[in-house]
Design an enzyme around this catalytic site. Structure first.
Site, PDB file in Angstrom:
ATOM      1  N   ASP A 132       0.869  -1.075  -0.022  1.00 23.88           N
ATOM      2  CA  ASP A 132      -0.180  -0.125   0.090  1.00 23.88           C
ATOM      3  C   ASP A 132       0.745   1.439  -0.040  1.00 23.88           C
ATOM      4  O   ASP A 132       2.047   1.289   0.214  1.00 23.88           O
ATOM      5  CB  ASP A 132      -1.002  -0.046   1.247  1.00 23.88           C
ATOM      6  N   GLN A 151      -0.694   6.828  -6.324  1.00 27.67           N
ATOM      7  CA  GLN A 151      -1.762   7.946  -6.092  1.00 27.67           C
ATOM      8  C   GLN A 151      -1.807   9.052  -7.043  1.00 27.67           C
ATOM      9  O   GLN A 151      -0.941   9.656  -7.370  1.00 27.67           O
ATOM     10  CB  GLN A 151      -1.437   8.352  -4.720  1.00 27.67           C
ATOM     11  N   ARG A 187      -1.554  -0.807  -8.646  1.00 28.87           N
ATOM     12  CA  ARG A 187      -3.079  -0.494  -7.930  1.00 28.87           C
ATOM     13  C   ARG A 187      -3.111   0.905  -8.296  1.00 28.87           C
ATOM     14  O   ARG A 187      -2.080   1.435  -7.547  1.00 28.87           O
ATOM     15  CB  ARG A 187      -3.104  -1.000  -6.933  1.00 28.87           C
ATOM     16  N   LYS A 190      -7.130   7.251  -6.202  1.00 28.42           N
ATOM     17  CA  LYS A 190      -6.866   8.652  -6.118  1.00 28.42           C
ATOM     18  C   LYS A 190      -5.896   9.233  -5.094  1.00 28.42           C
ATOM     19  O   LYS A 190      -5.168  10.177  -5.207  1.00 28.42           O
ATOM     20  CB  LYS A 190      -7.963   9.240  -5.881  1.00 28.42           C
ATOM     21  N   GLY A 191      -5.951   8.554  -3.848  1.00 26.22           N
ATOM     22  CA  GLY A 191      -5.092   8.998  -2.827  1.00 26.22           C
ATOM     23  C   GLY A 191      -6.046   9.498  -1.762  1.00 26.22           C
ATOM     24  O   GLY A 191      -6.639   9.913  -1.740  1.00 26.22           O
ATOM     25  N   ALA A 192      -5.768   8.838  -0.338  1.00 24.66           N
ATOM     26  CA  ALA A 192      -6.318   9.030   0.497  1.00 24.66           C
ATOM     27  C   ALA A 192      -5.642   9.817   1.969  1.00 24.66           C
ATOM     28  O   ALA A 192      -6.389  10.235   2.899  1.00 24.66           O
ATOM     29  CB  ALA A 192      -6.576   7.518   1.523  1.00 24.66           C
ATOM     30  N   ARG A 212     -10.303   6.994   8.456  1.00 21.61           N
ATOM     31  CA  ARG A 212     -10.176   7.433   7.260  1.00 21.61           C
ATOM     32  C   ARG A 212     -11.325   6.942   6.125  1.00 21.61           C
ATOM     33  O   ARG A 212     -11.557   7.635   5.263  1.00 21.61           O
ATOM     34  CB  ARG A 212      -8.757   6.666   6.686  1.00 21.61           C
TER      35      ARG A 212
END
Ligand code: FDA
Length: 304
Positions: A132, A161, A182, A185-187, A286
């Site tokens: 990740d 991302q 993978r 968008k990005g968290a 999150r």
């Protein structure tokens, strides 16, 4: 208002005392909607059910704020337990993990030792592992570790991302590894110095990198709940005669469950990210930050 709530939940997600308290009191406040349980046995049950519906999985043992070697080693042990369970139970599941859980903030030696242990077990059980991507301060280090491991193992991928300005160049540079990536968008909450502040720019960049990676002939996981992105991908593969074995959709456990099943019925590969473990608090916060509308579930959970 929505932005305020988002920042509030991201702020809460980093609170170490609340993280500790949540661990003690078990899955609460509706968190079980997004987390598959606290034990591997509970997670296996959930995965079997998802597999029986045609959904594939990537399992994630949750862990936040790992800051000593012993804890990082225990986290890696849990990843190996998960790998062995996948092999033993013949589950259609991959593994996802975070570099900070493996000891990224402790030392290179700790993180690499844990990654070698995990990748050896995963190779033995024919399981793919995805690293990740965390916040920007860990981005370069994570990417460097990925490149090194990719030169030694086939069964490893990572996450890119779309909200970062540098992303297009990274996808282009990574092409020499023909990586399975993978794309998301990005968290995390990133400053405007490194990431697009406007959602429309993130979405545009996201489409660009999906196109780039697929047209470069690489395996692509499009991990998004956004219908516009899903439709864009479907159209793109159709126009470019890209086969369904070169890409998959991914979504998080508990989000858009019906759409996940529809995509399987439409003939696409759909992988569900299934987190489990006692350290569910930060992950849960999150998810609430992404969609403050879900706060209604928390309130219901509190009054149950
Ligand atoms: P976005 O949040 O823009 O939502 C677009 C639309 O999707 C919404 O308007 C709504 O219609 C629909 N939608 C979204 N959430 C919904 C919900 N809860 N219920 C119903 N509809 C909903 N990030 C990261 O930084 N590093 C990582 O390693 C990963 N890994 C990862 C794995 C997987 C499998 C997924 C799906 C996501 C990640 N992410 C991630 C998270 C990712 O970066 C991003 O924060 C979320 O996926 C939210 O962005 P979306 O693309 O889903 O769309």
């Amino acid at each position: 208002m929505e932005q305020l709530l988002r920042n509030f939940f991201l702020f809460l997600s980093k609170n170490k005392s609340l993280t500790k308290m949540a661990k003690k009191y078990g899955l609460r406040f509706g968190a079980s909607r997004f987390v598959a349980g606290e034990t591997i046995e509970q997670a296996v049950k959930v995965i079997k059910d998802l597999n029986s519906k045609g959904l594939e999985v990537t399992i994630d043992y949750l862990g936040e704020f790992v800051d000593n070697e012993q804890e990082a080693n225990v986290m890696a042990d849990h990843c190996i337990i998960a790998i062995e369970a996948i092999g033993r139970e013949k589950l259609k599941s991959q593994l996802s993990l975070k570099m900070t859980s493996m000891g990224l903030d402790i030392s290179d030696e700790v993180v690499m030792r844990n990654m070698y242990r995990i990748l050896d077990a995963a190779t033995k059980n024919h399981i793919f592992v995805t690293i990740d991507m965390e916040d920007f301060t860990r981005f370069q280090k994570t990417l460097d570790i990925f490149k090194q491991l990719k030169s030694e193992y086939e069964n490893i991928g990572t996450v890119i991302q779309a909200y970062l300005y540098r992303t297009e160049k990274d996808v282009s540079d990574l092409n020499e590894f023909s990586p399975n990536l993978r794309l998301v968008k990005g968290a995390y909450k990133e400053p405007p110095e490194v990431a697009f502040p406007e959602k429309k720019d993130v979405d545009e960049n996201y489409k660009n990198i999906i196109k780039m990676h697929l047209l470069n002939g690489n395996y692509t996981a499009v991990a998004s709940h956004d219908e516009a992105i899903i439709e864009y991908t479907k159209q793109l593969v159709k126009e470019n005669h890209i086969s369904n074995d070169q890409f998959e959709f991914q979504m998080l456990y508990g989000i858009r469950n019906e759409r996940q099943l529809e995509l399987v019925q439409e003939g696409y590969k759909m992988r569900v990210y299934v987190p489990y473990g006692t350290d569910w608090y930060g992950y849960f916060m999150r998810r609430l930050a992404e969609r403050p509308a879900n706060v209604a579930f928390v309130l219901k959970g509190m009054f149950k």
